[in-house]
Design an enzyme around this catalytic site. Structure first.
Site, mmCIF file in Angstrom:
data_model
loop_
_atom_site.group_PDB
_atom_site.id
_atom_site.type_symbol
_atom_site.label_atom_id
_atom_site.label_comp_id
_atom_site.label_asym_id
_atom_site.label_seq_id
_atom_site.Cartn_x
_atom_site.Cartn_y
_atom_site.Cartn_z
ATOM 1 N N ARG A 63 -44.208 120.183 96.869
ATOM 2 C CA ARG A 63 -43.140 120.729 97.708
ATOM 3 C C ARG A 63 -42.561 119.633 98.594
ATOM 4 N NH1 ARG A 63 -45.032 126.641 100.052
ATOM 5 N NH2 ARG A 63 -45.418 127.650 98.033
ATOM 6 N N ASP A 65 -39.958 118.606 101.833
ATOM 7 C CA ASP A 65 -39.407 119.175 103.057
ATOM 8 C C ASP A 65 -37.884 119.106 103.055
ATOM 9 O OD1 ASP A 65 -41.955 119.667 104.078
ATOM 10 O OD2 ASP A 65 -42.069 117.731 105.100
ATOM 11 N N ARG A 222 -44.400 110.505 105.795
ATOM 12 C CA ARG A 222 -43.471 110.150 106.864
ATOM 13 C C ARG A 222 -44.207 109.703 108.135
ATOM 14 N NH1 ARG A 222 -40.468 115.530 107.001
ATOM 15 N NH2 ARG A 222 -39.529 114.683 108.910
#
Length: 289
Positions: A63, A65, A222
């Site tokens: 998945r 973001d 990130r």
């Protein structure tokens, strides 16, 4: 091919692998959310329209973001075998080719399915995967990012030392509990095996990080890149990212940087005869050994 399961209206279900790419700018991430435009929602609606069935449920390798892009995303879908055999298109085209062309005609321009195939036995887009590879692109020029690339490149307003970032990245490689770099989720482990984390300076001057692991927890990439940027611009010492990792808890100094510089580049799978075993193993809750 997956074993057939009962399907409404007779016949069985067929598992189909889809390979796709998307520009995540206008999507609220991969996963379906009420009232929001998501990659999953758009693709499920398109599949239902093309195959003339209720929108089927997709399972994805990883998945992404909101704002994160993908060049090599993988998902699977179970569809009635009768709908697959009758995939709209010329009768001389195999169903995979017919579906690929029809999806190109109905999907919006910011998402493309570039591969369709019947999945081999045991294939699960999520649990059969053995690695995911991302790249994060950064411009550190004084004038900012190329305006034609601004949706895919982060501008960092300080010069970056790529060698220092590579030295710092070495302290994060291997199997660890990455709780210090993850947003925790109840019942989910934060233990991951980080196989690759390296920086290079490209011909056009970008600083590009390649990150590869068996899997990633929420915000891990990130957050790690954010920590390394602080080393690259001299605000933190080279050993700081590893020190944060060893502490085992979120550090207020670690910033989860913006999503638009991140792209899922590829997902790797084992040989077909090991797909089912890999999927079974991946479902086990991992502990550090």
């Amino acid at each position: 091919m997956q074993p057939a399961d009962p399907a409404p209206g007779g016949g069985g279900l067929l598992r189909v692998r889809l390979d796709l790419a998307y520009d995540g700018t206008a999507f609220s991430g991969w996963a379906t959310q009420p009232g929001l435009r998501t990659v999953q929602g758009v693709l499920e609606e398109a599949l239902g329209r093309v195959l003339r069935i209720d929108p089927p449920r997709l399972t994805v390798a990883g998945r992404t973001d909101a704002g994160v892009h993908a060049r090599g995303q993988v998902c699977h879908v179970d569809v009635p075998a009768t709908a697959w055999a009758a995939a709209p298109g010329r009768s001389d085209r195999p169903p995979a080719v017919a579906l690929l062309r029809r999806l190109a005609g109905v999907l919006p321009g910011d998402v493309r399915v570039h591969g369709v195939a019947e999945a081999p036995a045991g294939f699960d887009a999520r649990f059969s995967a053995v690695w995911r590879r991302y790249r994060y692109r950064v411009a550190d020029t004084a004038y900012g990012a190329d305006p034609l690339l601004r949706a895919f490149v982060l501008w960092h307003d300080r010069p970056l030392d790529v060698e220092a970032m590579n030295a710092a990245a070495l302290g994060l490689l291997g199997e660890h509990d990455f709780a210090a770099y993850c947003r925790p989720r109840e019942g989910a482990t934060t233990i991951r095996e980080l196989r690759v984390l390296s920086w290079e300076r490209t011909a056009d001057g970008l600083a590009v990080a390649t990150v590869e692991a068996d899997a990633f927890c929420h915000n891990q990439v990130r957050a790690m890149i954010g920590a390394l940027l602080l080393v690259g611009d001299g605000r933190r010492p080279v050993d700081w990212p590893a020190t944060v990792l060893a502490a085992g808890r979120r550090d207020s100094g670690v910033t989860v940087i913006p999503p638009h510089g991140l792209t899922l580049e590829a997902v790797g799978y084992p040989p077909d005869d090991r797909l089912a075993a890999r999927a079974a193993a991946a479902r086990n809750v991992r502990t550090l050994g």
